[in-house]
Design a protein around this motif. Structure first.
Motif, mmCIF file in Angstrom:
data_model
loop_
_atom_site.group_PDB
_atom_site.id
_atom_site.type_symbol
_atom_site.label_atom_id
_atom_site.label_comp_id
_atom_site.label_asym_id
_atom_site.label_seq_id
_atom_site.Cartn_x
_atom_site.Cartn_y
_atom_site.Cartn_z
ATOM 1 N N TYR A 1 0.872 -1.256 -0.059
ATOM 2 C CA TYR A 1 0.004 -0.083 -0.030
ATOM 3 C C TYR A 1 0.884 1.207 -0.100
ATOM 4 O O TYR A 1 0.371 2.255 -0.516
ATOM 5 N N ASP A 2 2.117 1.324 0.872
ATOM 6 C CA ASP A 2 2.730 2.390 1.032
ATOM 7 C C ASP A 2 4.170 2.390 0.082
ATOM 8 O O ASP A 2 4.989 3.025 0.173
ATOM 9 N N TRP B 1 -3.244 -5.124 -1.146
ATOM 10 C CA TRP B 1 -4.315 -4.252 -2.089
ATOM 11 C C TRP B 1 -3.922 -2.811 -1.949
ATOM 12 O O TRP B 1 -3.496 -2.453 -0.816
ATOM 13 N N GLN B 2 -4.258 -2.129 -2.887
ATOM 14 C CA GLN B 2 -3.971 -0.801 -3.137
ATOM 15 C C GLN B 2 -4.848 0.003 -2.334
ATOM 16 O O GLN B 2 -4.734 1.333 -1.997
ATOM 17 N N THR C 1 -6.790 0.112 1.578
ATOM 18 C CA THR C 1 -6.941 -0.520 3.099
ATOM 19 C C THR C 1 -7.874 0.196 4.081
ATOM 20 O O THR C 1 -8.081 -0.294 4.947
ATOM 21 N N HIS D 1 -9.387 7.248 -3.446
ATOM 22 C CA HIS D 1 -8.208 7.552 -3.085
ATOM 23 C C HIS D 1 -7.398 8.211 -4.126
ATOM 24 O O HIS D 1 -6.779 7.561 -4.999
ATOM 25 N N ASN E 1 -2.832 7.360 -5.843
ATOM 26 C CA ASN E 1 -2.699 6.162 -5.188
ATOM 27 C C ASN E 1 -1.229 5.743 -5.572
ATOM 28 O O ASN E 1 -0.686 5.803 -6.606
ATOM 29 N N GLU F 1 0.351 3.129 -4.446
ATOM 30 C CA GLU F 1 0.829 1.768 -5.157
ATOM 31 C C GLU F 1 0.740 1.571 -6.948
ATOM 32 O O GLU F 1 1.441 1.180 -7.324
#
Length: 380
Positions: free
Chosen positions: A59-60, A155-156, A158, A187, A190, A192
């Motif tokens: 994710y990050d 997953w992108q 959360t 989001h 993003n 990711e």
């Protein structure tokens, strides 16, 4: 340094507010250092080599390479809870992550209203309860490993803005909590998805990931020596890729369904942990993502040696012909946790990541890696 000072100032300001309201504080953090151990043939550039890369946080986009780094997974968090009345409270969580150069931001903020002793309504921003460890996935002290396996928690999206309604009850000798939830997540930029665009040579300036109508439930079932959790939710998905000239490319919207079962079982000196998940897309290709985790921990005084194995797959059942030759990988992890105080632990972990994706079609983009990491996790 400026961001750390800002976080410290926020703590003092919140503490001063304590004299005017019924407010409590807690927090957690992880100081993690790690590196990969060698080079690998570059899966996206045949004939070239590169450092091994382990994506420890999808994710990050927290990654380890051959250079030691503290930024991939280190973080600090402060959570405050203001009790407005016996029934009503407000919670906020301020987090500073190494992947964001320790720039602090509020990632949780929600209101809790106790409708009764057994029924609670929460409204605001929280993690989507996807996995067994989702709602405390960043609290390293809460589990034996340095992290839940990143190729499972990948997953992108959360978090989301929404509502949760929980009801707890006893059923014989077992304690139950059923939660229904609904929300949305827009989001923008993003991290990711922009990383993947750049990885494959794209020129996007940002990627917006949009999950709407997130609706589902989870059921916690707890006994003397086990804690199980079933989850199901579905949502609509969309994605906009933005370019410097102002143009936007949008994907064809589709919906997805997510089902999972996870938990812990204690037997004598052993703890068994597992998480199984199955994701399906209502797209033209019949995309599915079966994933699972199994782990065993041996509890010996302050020490907890462990081993874990996680596997992720990506298939298209309605493609012509159907194919399993897409993304696929597993992670085998060995480690030990040492609880040197009642609120802090030292962990050493070795991760073996093997990319089994289809090279000819570009799905083996992770590459193999061996990674060593050391962490100190704490709560207060």
């Amino acid at each position: 340094m400026k961001n750390c000072i800002s976080l410290i100032c926020a703590i003092f300001l919140l503490n001063s507010f304590n004299s005017f309201a019924n407010i409590s504080f807690s927090g957690f953090g992880s100081i993690v250092a790690g590196k990969t151990m060698g080079t690998v043939d570059d899966p996206l550039n045949p004939g070239q080599t590169r450092d091994e890369i382990l994506t420890a946080d999808f994710y990050d986009v927290g990654q380890y390479t051959n250079d030691i780094t503290f930024k991939a997974e280190s973080l600090f968090a402060i959570q405050s809870r203001v009790e407005i009345s016996p029934e009503l409270s407000v919670t906020g969580q301020l987090v500073a992550k190494g992947t964001d150069d320790f720039e602090a931001e509020f990632d949780w903020y929600y209101l809790t209203y106790n409708l009764s002793d057994s029924t609670t309504l929460m409204a605001g921003r929280r993690n989507i309860p996807m996995y067994y460890f989702s709602e405390f996935s960043e609290v390293g002290y809460a589990y034996p490993w340095i992290r839940p396996p990143s190729n499972l928690y990948w997953w992108q999206i959360t978090q989301f803005n929404g509502v949760h309604l929980s009801h707890s009850f006893d059923m014989g000798n077992y304690f139950n909590t059923i939660t229904v939830f609904y929300g949305n997540e827009y989001h923008y930029d993003n991290k990711e998805m922009l990383y993947y665009d750049k990885l494959y040579g794209g020129s996007a300036t940002s990627v917006d990931e949009i999950w709407t109508n997130i609706v589902g439930f989870n059921w916690n079932f707890v006994g003397d020596n086990f804690d199980l959790r079933f989850v199901y939710f579905q949502n609509d998905r969309d994605r906009d890729t933005n370019f410097a000239d102002g143009s936007v490319t949008s994907t064809t919207p589709f919906s997805q369904q997510f089902a999972g079962l996870g938990g812990t079982v204690n037997w004598e000196q052993f703890t068994f942990l597992f998480d199984w998940n199955y994701v399906t897309y209502d797209d033209a290709l019949g995309t599915i993502f079966p994933t699972y985790l199994i782990s065993v921990v041996y509890n010996f005084d302050e020490y907890q040696p462990y081993i874990s194995y996680s596997k992720a797959d990506h298939e298209r059942e309605d493609a012509s012909p159907p194919t399993e030759d897409l993304e696929e990988h597993y992670m085998l992890s060995y480690g030990v946790r040492y609880n040197f105080t009642g609120s802090a632990s030292l962990k050493i972990q070795y991760d073996i990541f093997r990319d089994q994706g289809h090279e000819a079609t570009g799905w083996a983009y992770h590459g193999d890696s061996d990674t060593i990491a050391i962490a100190i996790d704490f709560v207060f």
